[in-house]
Design a protein around this motif. Structure first.
Motif, mmCIF file in Angstrom:
data_model
loop_
_atom_site.group_PDB
_atom_site.id
_atom_site.type_symbol
_atom_site.label_atom_id
_atom_site.label_comp_id
_atom_site.label_asym_id
_atom_site.label_seq_id
_atom_site.Cartn_x
_atom_site.Cartn_y
_atom_site.Cartn_z
ATOM 1 N N TYR A 102 60.582 -17.448 55.667
ATOM 2 C CA TYR A 102 61.476 -18.596 55.580
ATOM 3 C C TYR A 102 61.400 -19.354 56.897
ATOM 4 O O TYR A 102 61.184 -18.768 57.954
ATOM 5 N N GLN A 134 59.493 -4.217 48.203
ATOM 6 C CA GLN A 134 58.762 -4.766 47.070
ATOM 7 C C GLN A 134 58.419 -6.239 47.222
ATOM 8 O O GLN A 134 57.480 -6.723 46.616
ATOM 9 N N SER A 135 59.245 -6.950 47.949
ATOM 10 C CA SER A 135 59.058 -8.396 48.026
ATOM 11 C C SER A 135 59.102 -8.838 49.488
ATOM 12 O O SER A 135 59.827 -8.265 50.300
ATOM 13 N N PHE A 183 58.754 -12.326 52.201
ATOM 14 C CA PHE A 183 58.859 -13.786 52.283
ATOM 15 C C PHE A 183 58.853 -14.241 53.737
ATOM 16 O O PHE A 183 59.314 -13.523 54.621
ATOM 17 N N LEU A 243 62.624 -21.463 52.032
ATOM 18 C CA LEU A 243 61.438 -20.668 51.753
ATOM 19 C C LEU A 243 60.182 -21.414 52.165
ATOM 20 O O LEU A 243 59.954 -22.552 51.746
ATOM 21 N N LEU A 256 61.670 -16.883 59.856
ATOM 22 C CA LEU A 256 62.315 -15.626 59.505
ATOM 23 C C LEU A 256 61.439 -14.822 58.558
ATOM 24 O O LEU A 256 60.965 -15.341 57.540
ATOM 25 N N LYS A 304 69.459 -5.563 48.529
ATOM 26 C CA LYS A 304 68.689 -5.080 49.658
ATOM 27 C C LYS A 304 67.620 -6.055 50.119
ATOM 28 O O LYS A 304 66.447 -5.920 49.798
ATOM 29 N N PHE A 305 68.065 -7.039 50.881
ATOM 30 C CA PHE A 305 67.155 -7.891 51.636
ATOM 31 C C PHE A 305 67.366 -7.589 53.107
ATOM 32 O O PHE A 305 68.494 -7.454 53.565
ATOM 33 N N PRO A 333 68.154 -21.358 55.907
ATOM 34 C CA PRO A 333 66.749 -20.973 55.782
ATOM 35 C C PRO A 333 66.160 -21.579 54.512
ATOM 36 O O PRO A 333 66.810 -21.623 53.464
ATOM 37 N N GLN A 382 63.691 -21.834 59.388
ATOM 38 C CA GLN A 382 65.067 -22.248 59.628
ATOM 39 C C GLN A 382 65.121 -23.189 60.821
ATOM 40 O O GLN A 382 64.691 -22.833 61.918
ATOM 41 N N PHE A 440 66.454 -8.954 56.979
ATOM 42 C CA PHE A 440 66.024 -10.156 57.685
ATOM 43 C C PHE A 440 65.623 -9.811 59.110
ATOM 44 O O PHE A 440 66.346 -9.093 59.813
ATOM 45 N N GLY A 441 64.492 -10.346 59.531
ATOM 46 C CA GLY A 441 64.186 -10.302 60.947
ATOM 47 C C GLY A 441 65.063 -11.293 61.685
ATOM 48 O O GLY A 441 65.680 -12.171 61.076
ATOM 49 N N SER A 442 65.120 -11.157 62.990
ATOM 50 C CA SER A 442 65.961 -12.047 63.789
ATOM 51 C C SER A 442 65.302 -13.400 64.028
ATOM 52 O O SER A 442 65.929 -14.309 64.559
#
Lengths: 112, 110
Positions: B36, B31-32, B34, B46, B87, B97-98, B44, B38, B100-102
């Protein structure tokens, strides 16, 4: 200023020792999270809490414990059962579902 | 298969270049979205939220393609200060439930 405070910035653990990482927030957010970040990897969820006196295990909870006695505070204890604790630990908060995460400045934990 | 996948890079570009990153996600219920930024050993921060209609903030443009389940970030006129890891973060309508890519590492060279 509203924000999230993590302490200490650096922490060293001796073998067999439990250590506690502090996370305090004054954003009035209900949800708080602990993530672990290893080099070259994405953040992995350790524990999260949506409300005071309630918390849930994340994907890698083994060897960690938390408490949520106050809305502002969500400390993480790395126990001696966590055999590979060296990592960068990030605390985060969220105001409501679908909103962005706000992160603290992190704690680097290393093993002596 | 990872929930969120990113090319780790590094992307080495000269100042002033345009660079684009892609990120794919596997959960169609997401649903969301983003991006970020880092910096090394920092938290991180936004960069921007990503909407279906796409959005732009100065030199940064983010796009979401729900049909193909990917999001992109375009950086124009790269600055030395853009050097960081970017990220990709994807959330569902649940507090926990977030995903994250590496991260994709960008090095902007003089």
């Amino acid at each position: 200023d509203g924000g999230i405070t993590q302490s200490p910035k650096y922490l060293f653990r001796k073998e067999g020792q439990n250590v506690t990482l502090s996370c305090e927030q004054n954003l009035n957010h209900d949800a708080m999270y602990w993530y672990r970040q290893d080099p070259g990897q994405g953040l992995r969820l350790i524990y999260y809490s949506q409300i005071v006196n309630d918390f849930q295990k994340g994907d890698i909870a083994e060897g960690y414990s938390v408490s949520r006695e106050k809305k502002e505070s969500f400390p993480l204890t790395v126990t001696s059962a966590q055999k590979n604790p060296t990592a960068f630990y990030l605390c985060a908060t969220q105001g409501s579902a679908n909103e962005k995460l706000f992160f603290g400045s992190g704690t680097q934990l290393s093993v002596l | 298969r990872k929930e969120v996948e990113q090319d780790p890079g590094p992307f080495n570009v000269p100042e002033g270049a345009t660079v684009a990153f892609n990120c794919t996600y596997s959960n169609s219920a997401s649903q969301s979205f983003f991006w970020y930024r880092q910096d090394c050993r920092k938290e991180p921060k936004l960069l921007m939220s990503v909407y279906s209609s796409g959005n732009e903030d100065g030199r940064f443009t983010a796009q979401l393609n729900r049909a193909s389940q990917y999001i992109s970030l375009l950086i124009r006129d790269s600055k030395l200060s853009d050097s960081a890891t970017y990220l990709c973060v994807v959330g569902t309508y649940n507090f926990n439930k977030f995903y994250f890519g590496s991260g994709t590492k960008l090095n902007v060279k003089p």
